[in-house]
Scaffold this motif. Structure first.
Motif, PDB file in Angstrom:
ATOM      1  N   LEU A 108      -5.441   0.500  -8.468  1.00 44.22           N
ATOM      2  CA  LEU A 108      -4.323  -0.432  -8.318  1.00 44.22           C
ATOM      3  C   LEU A 108      -3.721  -0.655  -9.709  1.00 44.22           C
ATOM      4  N   GLY A 109      -2.461  -0.979  -9.737  1.00 43.88           N
ATOM      5  CA  GLY A 109      -1.787  -1.148 -11.025  1.00 43.88           C
ATOM      6  C   GLY A 109      -1.036   0.092 -11.454  1.00 43.88           C
ATOM      7  N   VAL A 110      -1.187   1.184 -10.676  1.00 41.46           N
ATOM      8  CA  VAL A 110      -0.520   2.445 -10.979  1.00 41.46           C
ATOM      9  C   VAL A 110       0.616   2.651  -9.985  1.00 41.46           C
ATOM     10  N   GLY A 111       1.713   3.253 -10.457  1.00 44.39           N
ATOM     11  CA  GLY A 111       2.825   3.585  -9.571  1.00 44.39           C
ATOM     12  C   GLY A 111       3.424   2.357  -8.918  1.00 44.39           C
ATOM     13  N   ASP A 112       3.691   2.457  -7.596  1.00 39.29           N
ATOM     14  CA  ASP A 112       4.328   1.340  -6.910  1.00 39.29           C
ATOM     15  C   ASP A 112       3.369   0.198  -6.592  1.00 39.29           C
ATOM     16  N   SER A 113       2.105   0.314  -7.072  1.00 41.32           N
ATOM     17  CA  SER A 113       1.177  -0.817  -6.956  1.00 41.32           C
ATOM     18  C   SER A 113       1.099  -1.597  -8.276  1.00 41.32           C
ATOM     19  N   ARG A 114       1.994  -1.270  -9.199  1.00 38.65           N
ATOM     20  CA  ARG A 114       1.991  -1.959 -10.502  1.00 38.65           C
ATOM     21  C   ARG A 114       2.117  -3.465 -10.298  1.00 38.65           C
ATOM     22  N   GLY A 115       1.238  -4.207 -10.968  1.00 41.69           N
ATOM     23  CA  GLY A 115       1.241  -5.658 -10.862  1.00 41.69           C
ATOM     24  C   GLY A 115       0.213  -6.202  -9.892  1.00 41.69           C
ATOM     25  N   ARG A 116      -0.372  -5.335  -9.055  1.00 38.72           N
ATOM     26  CA  ARG A 116      -1.243  -5.820  -7.989  1.00 38.72           C
ATOM     27  C   ARG A 116      -2.711  -5.978  -8.424  1.00 38.72           C
ATOM     28  N   ASN A 173      -0.298  -3.278   0.814  1.00 34.95           N
ATOM     29  CA  ASN A 173      -0.228  -4.660   0.346  1.00 34.95           C
ATOM     30  C   ASN A 173      -1.539  -5.186  -0.207  1.00 34.95           C
ATOM     31  N   VAL A 174      -2.432  -4.294  -0.542  1.00 34.49           N
ATOM     32  CA  VAL A 174      -3.723  -4.687  -1.113  1.00 34.49           C
ATOM     33  C   VAL A 174      -3.521  -5.203  -2.536  1.00 34.49           C
ATOM     34  N   GLY A 175      -4.387  -6.119  -2.955  1.00 40.47           N
ATOM     35  CA  GLY A 175      -4.293  -6.672  -4.295  1.00 40.47           C
ATOM     36  C   GLY A 175      -3.483  -7.960  -4.310  1.00 40.47           C
ATOM     37  N   SER A 176      -3.227  -8.438  -5.505  1.00 43.09           N
ATOM     38  CA  SER A 176      -2.517  -9.709  -5.653  1.00 43.09           C
ATOM     39  C   SER A 176      -1.710  -9.696  -6.937  1.00 43.09           C
ATOM     40  N   LEU A 177      -0.541 -10.313  -6.897  1.00 43.55           N
ATOM     41  CA  LEU A 177       0.273 -10.442  -8.099  1.00 43.55           C
ATOM     42  C   LEU A 177      -0.287 -11.508  -9.036  1.00 43.55           C
ATOM     43  N   LEU A 178      -1.141 -12.392  -8.507  1.00 36.59           N
ATOM     44  CA  LEU A 178      -1.680 -13.487  -9.305  1.00 36.59           C
ATOM     45  C   LEU A 178      -3.126 -13.254  -9.733  1.00 36.59           C
ATOM     46  N   PHE A 179      -3.976 -12.888  -8.771  1.00 36.73           N
ATOM     47  CA  PHE A 179      -5.407 -12.820  -9.031  1.00 36.73           C
ATOM     48  C   PHE A 179      -5.921 -11.383  -9.000  1.00 36.73           C
ATOM     49  N   THR A 180      -7.067 -11.164  -9.633  1.00 29.29           N
ATOM     50  CA  THR A 180      -7.689  -9.848  -9.650  1.00 29.29           C
ATOM     51  C   THR A 180      -8.716  -9.759  -8.540  1.00 29.29           C
ATOM     52  N   LYS A 197     -11.268  13.749   6.430  1.00 34.42           N
ATOM     53  CA  LYS A 197     -10.861  14.267   7.739  1.00 34.42           C
ATOM     54  C   LYS A 197      -9.738  13.466   8.395  1.00 34.42           C
ATOM     55  N   ASP A 198      -9.505  12.257   7.929  1.00 37.78           N
ATOM     56  CA  ASP A 198      -8.530  11.362   8.558  1.00 37.78           C
ATOM     57  C   ASP A 198      -7.141  11.596   7.957  1.00 37.78           C
ATOM     58  N   ASP A 199      -6.128  11.749   8.810  1.00 30.91           N
ATOM     59  CA  ASP A 199      -4.766  11.997   8.329  1.00 30.91           C
ATOM     60  C   ASP A 199      -3.897  10.748   8.275  1.00 30.91           C
ATOM     61  N   ARG A 200      -4.484   9.559   8.486  1.00 32.42           N
ATOM     62  CA  ARG A 200      -3.649   8.354   8.546  1.00 32.42           C
ATOM     63  C   ARG A 200      -2.938   8.076   7.235  1.00 32.42           C
ATOM     64  N   TYR A 201      -3.538   8.462   6.095  1.00 33.92           N
ATOM     65  CA  TYR A 201      -2.911   8.239   4.795  1.00 33.92           C
ATOM     66  C   TYR A 201      -2.574   9.562   4.106  1.00 33.92           C
ATOM     67  N   LEU A 202      -2.323  10.600   4.868  1.00 35.25           N
ATOM     68  CA  LEU A 202      -2.014  11.903   4.286  1.00 35.25           C
ATOM     69  C   LEU A 202      -0.764  11.815   3.414  1.00 35.25           C
ATOM     70  N   ARG A 203      -0.907  12.248   2.173  1.00 34.70           N
ATOM     71  CA  ARG A 203       0.150  12.201   1.153  1.00 34.70           C
ATOM     72  C   ARG A 203       0.655  10.778   0.922  1.00 34.70           C
ATOM     73  N   GLU A 204      -0.273   9.844   0.962  1.00 32.95           N
ATOM     74  CA  GLU A 204       0.053   8.453   0.663  1.00 32.95           C
ATOM     75  C   GLU A 204      -0.933   7.890  -0.359  1.00 32.95           C
ATOM     76  N   THR A 205      -0.698   6.647  -0.773  1.00 28.44           N
ATOM     77  CA  THR A 205      -1.471   6.042  -1.866  1.00 28.44           C
ATOM     78  C   THR A 205      -2.032   4.682  -1.452  1.00 28.44           C
ATOM     79  N   PRO A 206      -2.961   4.646  -0.510  1.00 29.71           N
ATOM     80  CA  PRO A 206      -3.486   3.348  -0.068  1.00 29.71           C
ATOM     81  C   PRO A 206      -4.295   2.634  -1.143  1.00 29.71           C
ATOM     82  N   GLY A 207      -4.084   1.336  -1.243  1.00 32.84           N
ATOM     83  CA  GLY A 207      -4.953   0.514  -2.068  1.00 32.84           C
ATOM     84  C   GLY A 207      -6.150   0.085  -1.241  1.00 32.84           C
ATOM     85  N   VAL A 208      -7.267  -0.222  -1.895  1.00 32.25           N
ATOM     86  CA  VAL A 208      -8.449  -0.710  -1.186  1.00 32.25           C
ATOM     87  C   VAL A 208      -9.067  -1.864  -1.961  1.00 32.25           C
TER      88      VAL A 208
END
Length: 221
Positions: A108-116, A173-180, A197-208
């Motif tokens: 988290l904090g990379v790419g479009d998750s910057r700030g999270r 939407n994982v993470g927080s703009l305020l807290f770590t 094996k799961d394609d639900r996030y194929l070519r995507e960037t899920p946060g966890v």
């Protein structure tokens, strides 16, 4: 499946190796020193090499069904391109060897998750202490996204050494703009293995993050 794991001696990497074996996979752990791999199993083999040495990377990937990467480095304060250069070698070798599935851990904090990763990381730790580390992760992700492989980039919250809980929040939407927020390496490894094996996030960037998120102010690794 036959899996090769890069960064296999790190915290997430060792969890990946053990959990992959527990799930019945045949595992090749890519390591620089055999002595650093403490896990022993009949279905575990070691590939000695350096991720910056393309020849050793290709030799490890040939004949595999999927590749997982938990590459990291400890030199946070020093300008480095280990993650991006090593990942570029992995991508090139996968393309040449016809291995399509790539699951890679970044943060988290990379790419479009910057700030999270919360205020502490966004305004203090990343710009003052972890700037080069996160810049290398940004470039690493760019190389992956430019490839034609079947990739999944997994962005964990702050990593801890806690036990596997199975309670994981995942998505954009994982993470927080305020807290770590945080998550155990064991839970990250489990999630990454599910994405082989799961394609639900194929070519995507899920946060966890942990499903029972606790706030923390520790360092990433």
């Amino acid at each position: 499946m036959k899996l090769v794991i890069f960064g296999a001696t790190g915290g997430t990497g060792q969890a990946l190796v053990q959990q992959a074996l527990d799930r019945g996979h045949t595992v090749t752990a890519f390591v620089r020193k055999a002595s650093r791999m403490r896990i022993k199993d009949a279905r575990l083999s070691l590939a000695l090499g350096n991720v910056l040495d393309y020849g050793t990377v290709e030799a490890a990937i040939a004949g595999q069904d999927a590749v997982l990467s938990a590459l990291g480095h400890k030199h946070w304060l020093i300008k480095s391109s280990i993650l991006s250069r090593g990942t570029r070698n992995i991508l090139a070798a996968m393309t040449k060897c016809g291995v399509r599935r790539f699951v890679c851990e970044t943060s988290l904090g990379v790419g479009d998750s910057r700030g999270r990763l919360g205020i502490l990381y966004t305004f203090f730790l990343i710009p003052l202490l972890l700037y080069y580390y996160f810049r290398d992760k940004e470039l690493q992700e760019q190389y992956i996204k430019q490839s034609a492989l079947d990739w999944v980039i997994v962005r964990p919250a702050l990593l801890t050494n806690g036990k596997q809980t199975g309670a994981v929040n995942d998505g954009k939407n994982v993470g927080s703009l305020l807290f770590t927020h945080s998550i155990s390496r064991a839970d990250v490894a489990s999630f990454m293995l599910s994405e082989v094996k799961d394609d639900r996030y194929l070519r995507e960037t899920p946060g966890v993050e942990s499903g029972a998120t606790r706030l923390t102010t520790g360092f990433m690794r």
